[in-house]
Design a protein around this motif. Structure first.
Motif, PDB file in Angstrom:
ATOM      1  N   LEU A  70       0.852  -1.121   0.001  1.00  0.00           N
ATOM      2  CA  LEU A  70       0.064  -0.085   0.053  1.00  0.00           C
ATOM      3  C   LEU A  70       0.791   1.220  -0.040  1.00  0.00           C
ATOM      4  O   LEU A  70       0.611   2.244  -0.744  1.00  0.00           O
ATOM      5  CB  LEU A  70      -1.021   0.036   1.108  1.00  0.00           C
ATOM      6  CG  LEU A  70      -2.133  -1.040   1.057  1.00  0.00           C
ATOM      7  CD1 LEU A  70      -2.817  -0.965   2.454  1.00  0.00           C
ATOM      8  CD2 LEU A  70      -2.798  -0.778  -0.026  1.00  0.00           C
ATOM      9  N   GLY A  71       2.045   1.241   0.674  1.00  0.00           N
ATOM     10  CA  GLY A  71       2.819   2.235   0.723  1.00  0.00           C
ATOM     11  C   GLY A  71       3.342   2.616  -0.710  1.00  0.00           C
ATOM     12  O   GLY A  71       3.364   3.667  -1.166  1.00  0.00           O
TER      13      GLY A  71
ATOM     14  N   VAL B  76      -7.530   5.487   3.972  1.00  0.00           N
ATOM     15  CA  VAL B  76      -8.111   4.113   3.808  1.00  0.00           C
ATOM     16  C   VAL B  76      -6.953   2.900   3.717  1.00  0.00           C
ATOM     17  O   VAL B  76      -7.429   2.009   4.318  1.00  0.00           O
ATOM     18  CB  VAL B  76      -8.537   4.159   2.375  1.00  0.00           C
ATOM     19  CG1 VAL B  76      -9.426   2.874   1.957  1.00  0.00           C
ATOM     20  CG2 VAL B  76      -9.948   5.435   2.208  1.00  0.00           C
ATOM     21  N   GLY B  77      -5.888   3.227   3.245  1.00  0.00           N
ATOM     22  CA  GLY B  77      -4.777   2.509   3.669  1.00  0.00           C
ATOM     23  C   GLY B  77      -4.515   2.283   5.042  1.00  0.00           C
ATOM     24  O   GLY B  77      -4.011   0.893   5.256  1.00  0.00           O
ATOM     25  N   VAL B  78      -4.464   3.073   5.590  1.00  0.00           N
ATOM     26  CA  VAL B  78      -4.287   3.046   7.050  1.00  0.00           C
ATOM     27  C   VAL B  78      -5.201   1.944   7.459  1.00  0.00           C
ATOM     28  O   VAL B  78      -4.895   1.260   8.675  1.00  0.00           O
ATOM     29  CB  VAL B  78      -3.918   4.277   7.727  1.00  0.00           C
ATOM     30  CG1 VAL B  78      -3.863   4.064   9.306  1.00  0.00           C
ATOM     31  CG2 VAL B  78      -2.753   5.081   7.567  1.00  0.00           C
ATOM     32  N   VAL B  79      -6.532   2.106   7.437  1.00  0.00           N
ATOM     33  CA  VAL B  79      -7.449   1.479   7.933  1.00  0.00           C
ATOM     34  C   VAL B  79      -7.403  -0.059   7.502  1.00  0.00           C
ATOM     35  O   VAL B  79      -7.525  -0.772   8.207  1.00  0.00           O
ATOM     36  CB  VAL B  79      -8.814   1.965   7.310  1.00  0.00           C
ATOM     37  CG1 VAL B  79     -10.140   1.025   7.671  1.00  0.00           C
ATOM     38  CG2 VAL B  79      -9.392   3.136   7.988  1.00  0.00           C
ATOM     39  N   ALA B  80      -6.907  -0.319   6.050  1.00  0.00           N
ATOM     40  CA  ALA B  80      -7.018  -1.652   5.849  1.00  0.00           C
ATOM     41  C   ALA B  80      -5.486  -2.478   6.783  1.00  0.00           C
ATOM     42  O   ALA B  80      -5.848  -3.490   7.115  1.00  0.00           O
ATOM     43  CB  ALA B  80      -6.068  -1.688   4.326  1.00  0.00           C
ATOM     44  N   VAL B  81      -4.410  -1.603   7.121  1.00  0.00           N
ATOM     45  CA  VAL B  81      -3.380  -2.362   7.985  1.00  0.00           C
ATOM     46  C   VAL B  81      -4.056  -2.538   9.363  1.00  0.00           C
ATOM     47  O   VAL B  81      -3.812  -3.670   9.884  1.00  0.00           O
ATOM     48  CB  VAL B  81      -2.142  -1.552   7.695  1.00  0.00           C
ATOM     49  CG1 VAL B  81      -1.171  -1.996   8.704  1.00  0.00           C
ATOM     50  CG2 VAL B  81      -1.746  -1.318   6.694  1.00  0.00           C
ATOM     51  N   LEU B  82      -4.541  -1.499   9.906  1.00  0.00           N
ATOM     52  CA  LEU B  82      -5.190  -1.637  11.197  1.00  0.00           C
ATOM     53  C   LEU B  82      -6.145  -2.626  11.315  1.00  0.00           C
ATOM     54  O   LEU B  82      -6.079  -3.362  12.168  1.00  0.00           O
ATOM     55  CB  LEU B  82      -5.692  -0.227  11.656  1.00  0.00           C
ATOM     56  CG  LEU B  82      -4.551   0.925  11.996  1.00  0.00           C
ATOM     57  CD1 LEU B  82      -5.510   1.972  12.305  1.00  0.00           C
ATOM     58  CD2 LEU B  82      -3.693   0.299  12.944  1.00  0.00           C
TER      59      LEU B  82
END
Length: 333
Positions: free
Chosen positions: A211-212, A226-232
């Protein structure tokens, strides 16, 4: 919002549903020799997805059909560039479906082992290839003015695409392990929890890196959270499953896949396929879309048929909602 944008969002929703639902199918198939200690455990695993796996593939058929009708130029470019990988996916899905049907037809351990291998291969190949292909769509492809992709297999195997393949395979593996912990009981449930924890050690870093890298290549302001939500969500799903809250854990891993797909499709709007040959040759949403009349007809069909399909699939999941255990497995015959 015009019909072109609406149908791009609709296709994104279809792919999201496919990855969430078929993702745990692929995960269960890949885990067959890992979690299934004996033939009974493997039958528990297969029975856990038995009532739903073929219905989950409807999302793929619908997504591809909608792409062909709504964005024929996009469909043509993908087919010209991804012919061999898509052929591998098609053969893998056929082999997997046949294996599910034929595995129990002969009471012979060697017969079942051969079909078990087919299930593992038929689940692993699509899990890898989908990440590879979508990473290439985000990265860009050598495409001429006629939107024909001039890429060989070697052109598709760059580091970003390989990381995408690793990410989808490991995330689906984790999603499948969480599903097994939710849908089964006994030894399979215990082993699935342990496998979920071990898989997360690879899946979470892979997702962070992928994602990064995606956000660095195609930066858009709203996809970062949204990418942060995916990882968390992926981390939370692993932790919840380890504590025995498999239902919430499965919802969390499903959310991680949804958020990841949103980042991918958000990165592809409005440029569906960037051309690495010349940016002027890039394929956009507006340039790939069908005419307005075609999109209108498709919209009316979707309004009628889509609720029926979703309702039927929701009903099937509700009917087969109970856990599968070794006690439900009849002796082999």
């Amino acid at each position: 919002m015009d019909l072109t944008t609406i149908w791009f969002l609709a296709i994104a929703v279809l792919w999201t549903g496919y990855f969430v639902l078929e993702g745990f199918d692929f995960g269960v198939g890949m885990l067959l020799p890992v979690v299934g200690r004996d033939d009974t455990d493997r039958r528990v695993m297969i029975n856990a997805i038995g009532p739903v796996w073929d219905g989950n593939e409807v999302w793929l058929i619908t997504a591809i059909g909608a792409t062909f009708a709504a964005f024929p130029a996009w469909y043509g470019s993908m087919l010209s560039g991804f012919y061999l990988p898509l052929l591998a996916v098609l053969l893998a899905l056929i082999t997997r479906g046949v294996a599910f049907e034929y595995r129990g037809k002969v009471d012979d351990p060697r017969w079942r082992r051969r079909w078990d291998v087919a299930i593992v291969v038929g689940s692993t190949v699509p899990a890898l290839v989908w990440g590879l292909l979508f990473a290439n769509l985000v990265h860009g492809l050598p495409m001429d003015a006629g939107h024909v992709v001039r890429a060989g297999l070697g052109d598709l195997l760059h580091p970003y695409a390989l990381l995408g393949a690793l990410t989808t395979a490991t995330v689906f593996l984790l999603h499948g392990a969480v599903f097994l912990a939710l849908k089964t009981d006994g030894p399979v449930r215990v082993l699935a929890r342990a496998v979920a924890l071990r898989t997360a050690l690879v899946a979470v870093p892979a997702l962070v890196g992928f994602l990064g890298w995606t956000l660095a290549q195609r930066p858009t302001g709203w996809t970062l959270p949204v990418g942060v939500v995916a990882v968390l969500a992926l981390v939370a799903g692993t932790g919840l499953t380890a504590r025995g809250r498999e239902g919430r854990g499965f919802a969390a891993t499903a959310l991680a896949i949804v958020a990841t797909t949103v980042v991918l499709f958000g990165s592809m709007f409005p440029v569906l396929v960037p051309s690495t040959t010349d940016p002027a040759f890039s394929l956009t949403v507006a340039g790939a879309a069908s005419g307005g009349y075609t999109l209108q007809v498709m919209s009316w069909i979707a309004l009628v048929m889509l609720p029926l399909v979703i309702g039927y699939q929701a009903w099937s999941y509700w009917v087969f909602r109970r856990r599968v255990t070794r006690a439900h497995i009849a002796p082999a015959h």
